[in-house]
Each structure stands twice: as structure tokens, then as C-alpha cells.
Design an enzyme around this catalytic site. Sequence first.
Site, short mmCIF file in Angstrom:
data_model
loop_
_atom_site.label_atom_id
_atom_site.label_comp_id
_atom_site.label_asym_id
_atom_site.label_seq_id
_atom_site.Cartn_x
_atom_site.Cartn_y
_atom_site.Cartn_z
CB THR A 28 0.02 2.86 0.23
OG1 THR A 28 -0.68 1.63 0.35
CG2 THR A 28 0.67 2.95 -1.12
CG ASP A 72 -2.27 -2.37 5.78
OD1 ASP A 72 -1.79 -2.53 4.67
OD2 ASP A 72 -3.51 -2.22 5.98
CD GLN A 291 -27.94 -2.75 2.58
OE1 GLN A 291 -27.87 -3.08 1.40
NE2 GLN A 291 -28.37 -3.56 3.52
N1 ASP Z 1 -3.53 -1.20 2.88
C1 ASP Z 1 -3.09 0.17 2.90
C2 ASP Z 1 -3.55 0.80 4.21
O1 ASP Z 1 -4.67 1.15 4.33
C3 ASP Z 1 -3.63 0.89 1.72
C4 ASP Z 1 -3.22 2.33 1.64
O2 ASP Z 1 -2.51 2.88 2.43
O3 ASP Z 1 -3.68 2.97 0.71
O4 ASP Z 1 -2.75 0.91 5.10
#
Ligand code: ASP
Length: 358
Positions: A28, A72, A291
Site C-alpha cells: 500500500t 502486494d 494460540q
Molecule cells: N495488501 C497490502 C500488502 O500487504 C496491504 C498493505 O500494504 O498494507 O501488500
Amino acid sequence: MALRKINLNTALTLEPEGSVLLIYTGGTIGMIYDRTGSHLVPFNFEEILVRVPELRQLNIALSLISYDEPIDSSDITEEDWIKLAAIIQENYEDYDGFVILHGTDTMAYSASALSYLLENLQKPVVFTGAQVPIGKMRTDARENLITALEVAVSTRKGRCIVPEVCIMFGRLLLRGNRSKKVESRQFNAFRSSNYPPLAHAGVNIEYHSMVLLPFPTGTFKAHQKLEKNIVRLRLFPGLAERVIRNLLATKGLKGVVLESYGSGNAPTAPWFLNAIREAVDRGTFILNVSQCDGGRVEQGMYQTSKFLSDLGVIGGYDITSEAAVTKLMFVLGQGWSPEQSRKMLESNLRGEISLEPL
Ligand code: ASP
């Protein structure tokens, strides 16, 4: 993964305070709106100084290695971890520290894996990312990135303060292999339930030297092997014998992270214990992890966990599942004897466990 290295701020006028290699993998943090303003797309990180001009004020010599196609972090694999370790090794002498920009979803796994792969690390390797893309007004990317860079060049008495793989996120600096993503909507996305933060980033960055790893004396080495045939098995009441037996009998299975209840407890049904015994007898390493986010596995505290010790299941102390999966991948990837592998799984390799309660 094609890689290209560029120097970002070639026009620094003052003597830089330090040098950092930024490694951009995706997530992100690197997203901006496309021309239509309706879709988030990966941004060309080579333009980071345009987007975050404050970086110039840091007076840090920055180079960037970027994935050609940012990913991602759900798509991260063990090959990326080996590649990241190799990049750090190749550039180790040329930089004071390393900042890895990474999606948050699997950041705790990647930071854990890198902590094992990088032995005798004497420089900071700081993971960071963002919950809100860099192209949005209320992004947390700027602050996370700037603080991560400051950590990467931080020194005391001529030595780096943080000779370890860590995660800088939402004002907390956490040990990588103690961290977990715990939030998908708030800025404080990471927590380390069983170990204190290494630093708090407030007005100043306050390092907590008592909890940092000691500066290593051995020679730095980046390992290059990980075992893939590992699985996580999270217990729940009503497990089906057929499913468990099939899973444990998977051809080539080398290690299991057994996510047990409470302080390491598991069902005592004979079929379950037999299935575990047979797996151990086949040479599968089983690492018992709780857990519960907080607390630790104490095999033998209850009868329901004593059975597991007797069968040869290894107690994971207060390790996270993320650090346990990657510890199995690392240890079982080294080609050590079963005795040595067991010893290493029971040992504190990179600060991932406390052998005694803190
Ligand atoms: N889906 C994204 C990732 O992990 C979420 C993020 O970057 O916060 O690449």
C-alpha cells in the site's frame, strides 16, 4: 524480479549523516491515484523525493532498489526473502542501514525470515509500510518512512544502535521476529505482545537499550536456504482424524507449527497423539506455539501438554506463529543433523524467544 539500483539524492550539499539503501517491494505504501483519480496504482518510487520532499532535510545519502513490478505482500514467497538477504549482503559494506518497504499483510513473516537469514547483523534492517497509500492526504507512509530512515542511520558512540531486523510502524519500533499484524484499519498495525518495543518515536526516538540485541562480534553472513515443506496446524475443538492424518502424512512434510491452546495444550484423544507420534517418528519436526498472543508454551504444566513433550514435540516458548514458521523454514533448510536441528529450534537464535519469562 528485475532490479535496478539508482542514487536518489545526488545533489546533497552537506556531508551526509549516513547512507541508506531503500528496497521497495510494493504494498500500500507505494500507491497513488491514477489519472482518473478513481484507482490506486503503484507509483514509480524513483520519484519518492518529489512526493516526500521532506526526505531531503534528513541529509541521508539514499539509494533505491525497486522491484520492477511492485507486489502486494500476499504474493511474497521464500524466494523474495532469499533475494532480499542477497541484496543486503551485496550492498552490506556500502550503507549504514537498510530500509525495506513492504506491504503490511506479510511484513511480520518477512521480517522474521530475514532475521534468521542475516546472521551477525551489525546494521539496522528496518521494515516499514503504510496503512494509507502515499498518494492520499492522510497517509501514514511519510511518517513511517522518515522514522525508519532515521532508525537506519542512528548511532551512539560511533556504532549503530539497532543491529537487528525490525519493524518501524505507527511510532513503534518492534523486533521483526516478535511482531504481528493486529490491525487492518488503524495506524498502529503491529504489536509485539511478548516483547517490549525497541523504541518509541515521539518528539525524539527513544531507544530502549536494555531490550536491543547486543552488537554481534562474529562475521556477518547472509544465508541462502529455506525449507518450504512446512505447515501451520491450528487446533480447534472437533478436529477430524482423517483431515489431521492426511495433513501430517503429506509426502515430504518436514515441519509443523502446531498452534495449541493456552500454555501449549492439545487434545489427549489417542488417535491425535498417535498421529503426532507417527509424524515425529517419520522425522517431522513439530514446534508447539500458543494460540494466545500473550504468554508462552510450558509443555508439562498440564497433563494435556506433557503428552506432547513425551512424543518429541518441541516447545516454542513465547514465539509468534510468524517467527515459528520461518524458524522451521530456516533451521530445516540448513541441512543440519536431526539432533542439531532440534537443538537450534529449542535455542534463541535472533531474540525471537525468551527462554525464561521476562
Ligand atoms: N495488501 C497490502 C500488502 O500487504 C496491504 C498493505 O500494504 O498494507 O501488500
